[in-house]
Design a protein around this motif. Structure first.
Motif: not given
Length: 183
Positions: A54-72
């Motif tokens: 995936i070239p450049r920086q397109p927006v990708i949707l992923e699950a959001q979560g709390d800090s210091y978790t595996d989310y993001g």
């Protein structure tokens, strides 16, 4: 005496690593994604694919979560922007959790909230809604070009409606537990 002290300073780089880092367990090198290879191997493979394809920086949707978790993890390990990563980090950067907006602004679908609270609901809506029109509006609002569906997304959004991504885009990658769609 000054020469002795100077000599000790020059010895430090040679003696310090063995003294301070001798007991490092599980060191896997400088590759920041290596921990995923054992913790989330499917994500590790998908991240490698994203970084290569995936070239450049397109927006990708992923699950959001709390800090210091595996989310993001996808955004963090690919450099691709996402709609919302770690909520509290976003909150701290913006200085406010929720947007105090007028009723008129709440009705506008083109008003992109900069604060994290509204985005939590919209990310959940993107993953779970069966309404194609609402999904299209939110994809456009955040300029989302890729959708990531992995184990954490399935866990976070139990009503995940994955079939709509086949209607709105195409599958560009899949492995044992991860599918990436391009809109």
């Amino acid at each position: 005496l000054p020469m002795v002290l100077l000599a000790l300073v020059f010895l430090y780089p040679f003696l310090s690593p063995n003294a301070n880092y001798k007991n490092l367990q599980g060191y896997k090198g400088r590759d920041g994604t290596k921990y995923l290879e054992t913790l989330h191997p499917e994500d590790y493979k998908a991240i490698a694919w994203i970084n290569s394809n995936i070239p450049r920086q397109p927006v990708i949707l992923e699950a959001q979560g709390d800090s210091y978790t595996d989310y993001g993890r996808i955004s963090t390990n690919t450099g691709l922007p996402t709609v919302l990563g770690w909520t509290v980090h976003e909150w701290l950067w913006r200085g406010q959790y929720d947007d105090d907006v007028t009723e008129e602004k709440k009705k506008r679908t083109d008003a992109t909230p900069i604060y994290p609270a509204p985005r939590i609901i919209e990310v959940k809506t993107l993953y779970e809604s069966k309404d194609i029109q609402i999904t299209k509006q939110l994809l456009k609002k955040y300029a989302v070009q890729y959708i990531y569906v992995g184990g954490l997304e399935k866990e976070k959004y139990p009503a995940l409606y994955e079939e709509k991504w086949e209607q709105l885009g195409k599958r560009v990658y899949s492995n044992e537990n991860v599918t990436i769609y391009k809109m």
